[in-house]
Design an enzyme around this catalytic site. Structure first.
Site, PDB file in Angstrom:
ATOM      1  N   ASP A  19       0.943  -1.175  -0.002  1.00 28.55           N
ATOM      2  CA  ASP A  19       0.249  -0.313   0.115  1.00 28.55           C
ATOM      3  C   ASP A  19       0.767   0.886  -0.066  1.00 28.55           C
ATOM      4  OD1 ASP A  19      -2.476   1.443  -0.020  1.00 28.55           O
ATOM      5  OD2 ASP A  19      -2.387   1.951   2.730  1.00 28.55           O
ATOM      6  N   ASP A  71      -1.707  -0.697   6.067  1.00 28.77           N
ATOM      7  CA  ASP A  71      -1.584  -0.300   8.225  1.00 28.77           C
ATOM      8  C   ASP A  71      -2.767  -0.230   7.707  1.00 28.77           C
ATOM      9  OD1 ASP A  71      -1.782   1.812   5.925  1.00 28.77           O
ATOM     10  OD2 ASP A  71      -0.494   2.894   7.540  1.00 28.77           O
ATOM     11  N   ASP A 130      -6.959  -2.522   4.275  1.00 24.96           N
ATOM     12  CA  ASP A 130      -6.148  -3.847   4.133  1.00 24.96           C
ATOM     13  C   ASP A 130      -6.161  -4.713   4.591  1.00 24.96           C
ATOM     14  OD1 ASP A 130      -4.389  -1.620   2.567  1.00 24.96           O
ATOM     15  OD2 ASP A 130      -3.573  -1.086   3.531  1.00 24.96           O
TER      16      ASP A 130
END
Length: 830
Positions: A519, A718, A722
């Site tokens: 990410d 995080d 996710d």
């Protein structure tokens, strides 16, 4: 709980008995200094001290009522006069055996008020159960898996206040009892080998009976779950580790029982010192204790996965403010909301369900969904997602998706499903056991048959001993330890390196990963916007431009405003007072700074003010291509400059990506951010592929697409957004600076949120898997070598027959080898 705390602090309840010579008044629980001349009384040769005459009188009237108390959490008996941990709650006194029990009680007193442990909520009607190791096994009711004997777990979303895992509680108790009984048993049996002549002190007959007394509760009570699983494996024709454990423990115990009760049937050659027949109770008991160690470690790792789902469910508010058809507002449980209801959401509250704005405007923090730190402007007609946070305006919304239909519920369900779909590494052991078990049983039967037909006299006794030796030496207690020992040491080693490992399969899979999805926000970048550029146009000085912009933004709650104010403070610029502050939602802010009219905002605000910014397009484009958000600063109706804010790349990211590429990983960036910003970051870091403007479902779909191509995928992230992708990936890696849910869904968590941790985790995974394979090699190797020896293949040539004592020692040695090899992981180079 606040009132409880206030109440018990007032009574000095946090004083430990025994501190500074103080003891506890057994009646009221207060700490008393015996040297302070307080009233005291003697009972059964022991002196008790009291805070007042009233307490002493109560004690003397009925001492038995005040000697001990039951710990409401674990049920242990606690001495009231010396209890270190005490608490008053709602007028009742509670004594605890440890700080841990007291903390559990303080966290949820209602669970323990009746003195019993909290029981798990019954699963909802219609719940189906599945095996964690064999997901294809599905049952309508709880029980044991017919294939491997593990307890079946409920499918779907577990109850939020689920109690402790009953199997873990039960196995922990059995581990303690089997361990406590096996220790003296081992000293009696093996003492002579290490210079402790315990058998000589006791005398052979007494030593044998002592062993029988110590081993019987372990084999006949503690090992019951193992025998049940072994029996199930036979009935269902799926031989596994439990089949061997059941056979080995049962055979060693029954043989030793016969040797104790009827020693006369054994030949002279098998008698030890003093003419006694050797017994192998310690083999039976120690096998059970060692296997319980492995089982408890594995159950603890599995129990942690449920907390991910509970953390996600906690994001949904429990009540919502419903506006009735008559305009009357009332707080109702979220479960009572139906599609079409109108709900009021005040500043700071979470959106209760999915829906659309029907009145008002505000900014919404959607970081739990998108991972992006910037709040999103919402006006009438815009979509709202349950669980996101309303920042500064009051909204009225219309409910459109409720219950299991909400985005948050779907994310929870995806996490639950992904977590269940994994099979631990122990599955490999069971696959080998499927061939190994029938082979061992066949060898034992063959040895018995051959000895009874062609062996020397007394044939039947030799036949029995050969079969028993085969069963004992083949019992795979080392198999039960091979994986958990390595995992336990690897997780400890990882923690030192800032890499937290949740379970065995995370390490196993991570050693095989070939594709890593990262990410952007919070993983590659710092996750919070910072001021990066101040561009002064015309005759304005940069510092003056920033002073005006930051002074104006001090009145705003927007994260971009906070970044500009922080940027000015870092440069030591003093801010001015403002008047006439006005915020235009989605456009910018304006006001009077020190007598100067200042406006700061985006292109839409410039259009409203009639200011042409076309001349600066090239400059704007250049900043935006670097992933920056640009705002215009207008002073006295003239464009005076630009300020740019960006989420900066972490200083460690570039080197970590280079190291990951070197270890053979392909890196894909998947982010909810816009394409231009994402490509700019990816280009600067040399990332292989970019997927931008992607939602939680999109990240999971990307993983499914990669899986379809045969890739082994790790996902690092995080945000709450996710969580489904972390759970669906072969390995989820959570950055420790992010959301708790991300950490709970992930197999690996990096404490520092530093990508270099992924490099260390990869090396640790490879070292651990090597170690586990070596351990399994030891465990099976001893068996492969020992079984033919125990069967007597060397007897015709060398006259050598392995006694069950040597078989038990060899079996123990395989466990020692496994533990010793696992300990080498402490020194692995990461």
């Amino acid at each position: 709980m606040e009132s409880t705390h206030a109440h018990h602090h007032g009574h000095g309840d946090h004083h430990h008995a025994g501190n500074d010579g103080a003891v506890r008044d057994p009646v009221c629980g207060m700490t008393v200094d015996p040297a302070a001349g307080k009233p005291s009384a003697e009972h059964e040769g022991r002196r008790y001290f009291f805070c007042c005459e009233g307490c002493r009188a109560k004690f003397e009237a009925a001492p038995q009522d005040y000697l001990t108390a039951k710990d409401p959490v674990c049920g242990m008996s606690v001495d009231r006069a010396t209890a270190k941990h005490f608490l008053r709650h709602e007028g009742e006194r509670h004594y605890f055996c440890s700080a841990g029990c007291k903390a559990k009680f303080e966290a949820a007193p209602a669970n323990y008020r009746d003195g019993s442990k909290p029981q798990p909520k019954p699963a909802p009607k219609g719940t189906q159960y599945t095996c964690p190791m064999h997901p294809e096994v599905i049952s309508d009711h709880p029980g044991d898996c017919p294939k491997c004997g593990m307890a079946l777990e409920p499918m779907g979303i577990p109850p939020v206040d689920e109690g402790p895992n009953p199997e873990l509680v039960d196995f922990t108790r059995r581990l303690w009892i089997s361990g406590i009984l096996s220790a003296p048993l081992l000293v009696i049996a093996m003492g002579p080998m290490i210079g402790l002549p315990v058998r000589d002190w006791l005398g052979e007959p007494l030593a044998t009976w002592a062993e029988l007394a110590l081993a019987t509760p372990v084999v006949l009570w503690a090992a019951l779950p193992f025998f049940r699983r072994a029996w199930a494996s036979v009935v269902n024709r799926s031989p596994n580790m439990w089949t061997l454990i059941g056979l080995g423990v049962g055979t060693a115990y029954i043989y030793s029982l016969v040797a104790t009760l009827a020693p006369g049937i054994f030949p002279h050659t098998f008698r030890g010192h003093g003419g006694a027949v050797p017994v192998y109770f310690e083999a039976a008991a120690v096998i059970v204790a060692l296997v319980f160690v492995g089982q408890v470690l594995e159950l603890k790792a599995r129990e942690r996965t449920g907390s991910a789902i509970r953390a996600l469910l906690d994001l949904a508010p429990k009540t919502a403010r419903r506006i009735g058809s008559d305009g009357v507002e009332a707080d109702v449980p979220v479960d009572d909301i139906v599609v079409g209801d109108h709900l009021r959401v005040r500043p700071g509250e979470r959106i209760p369900v999915d829906g659309t704005v029907s009145e008002g405007q505000s900014t919404i923090d959607e970081s739990m969904l998108t991972g992006e730190p910037m709040p999103v402007e919402k006006a009438v007609g815009d979509a709202l997602t349950g669980g996101t946070i309303n920042k500064n305006g009051t909204l009225v919304m219309t409910a459109e998706k409720v219950g299991s239909e909400t985005t948050l519920s779907r994310i929870v369900d995806m996490v639950a499903t992904a977590q269940r779909s994994r099979a631990p590494i122990q599955g490999a052991v069971d696959r080998v056991s499927a061939f190994f078990v029938p082979a061992v049983v066949a060898v034992a039967i063959a040895a018995f048959a051959i000895w009874s037909l062609v062996g020397p006299e007394p044939r039947m006794v030799y036949a029995l001993l050969a079969a028993v030796s085969v069963m004992i030496i083949a019992c795979p207690c080392a198999l039960g330890l091979a994986t958990p020992m390595s995992i336990m040491i690897a997780t400890g080693r990882g923690a030192h390196e800032g890499v937290l490992i949740k379970d065995a399969e995370a390490l196993e899979r991570f050693s095989k990963v070939d594709t890593l999805i990262v990410d952007k926000t919070g993983t590659l970048t710092e996750g919070k916007p910072r001021l990066t550029d101040v561009v002064a146009l015309g005759d304005v000085v940069e510092d003056d431009l920033l002073r005006l912009a930051a002074s104006l933004e001090r009145g705003s709650e927007h994260p971009l405003a906070a970044a500009i104010v922080a940027g000015a403070q870092e440069r030591g610029i003093a801010l001015l007072d403002i008047t006439g502050f006005d915020a235009a939602t989605g456009k910018g802010v304006r006001g009077n700074v020190g007598g100067t009219a200042v406006a700061l905002g985006n292109a839409a605000m410039m259009a409203d003010l009639g200011i042409d910014v076309a001349a600066h397009d090239a400059q704007l484009q250049s900043l935006r291509d670097k992933g920056k958000t640009v705002m215009f600063v207008v002073v006295d109706q003239r464009l005076a400059g630009l300020v740019a804010v960006a989420d900066r790349i972490k200083p460690t990211t570039a080197a970590a990506i280079k190291a990951l590429h070197a270890s053979g990983l392909k890196i894909i960036m998947a982010t909810g951010d816009n394409e231009r910003t994402a490509r700019s970051v990816a280009k600067s870091l040399g990332i292989d592929d970019v997927r931008a403007d992607i939602l939680p479902e999109g990240k999971k779909a990307l993983i499914d697409e990669l899986h379809a191509r045969g890739a082994v995928v790790a996902m690092a992230g995080d945000g709450i957004n996710d969580a489904p992708a972390l759970a669906a990936a072969d390995v989820g890696i959570a950055m420790g600076t992010g959301a708790d849910v991300a950490m709970e869904s992930a197999g690996i968590t990096l404490v520092k949120g530093d990508l270099n941790g992924i490099v260390r985790a990869r090396r640790l995974a490879e070292a651990t898997m090597r170690n586990i394979r070596q351990n399994l090699g030891f465990a099976f190797g001893y068996n492969a070598l020992g079984v033919p020896l125990a069967a007597g293949v060397l007897y015709p040539v060398f006259g050598l027959l392995l006694s069950p004592m040597i078989a038990a020692a060899a079996m123990s040695l395989s466990s020692v080898s496994v533990i010793g090899n696992a300990l080498r992981l402490r020194a692995a180079k990461l």
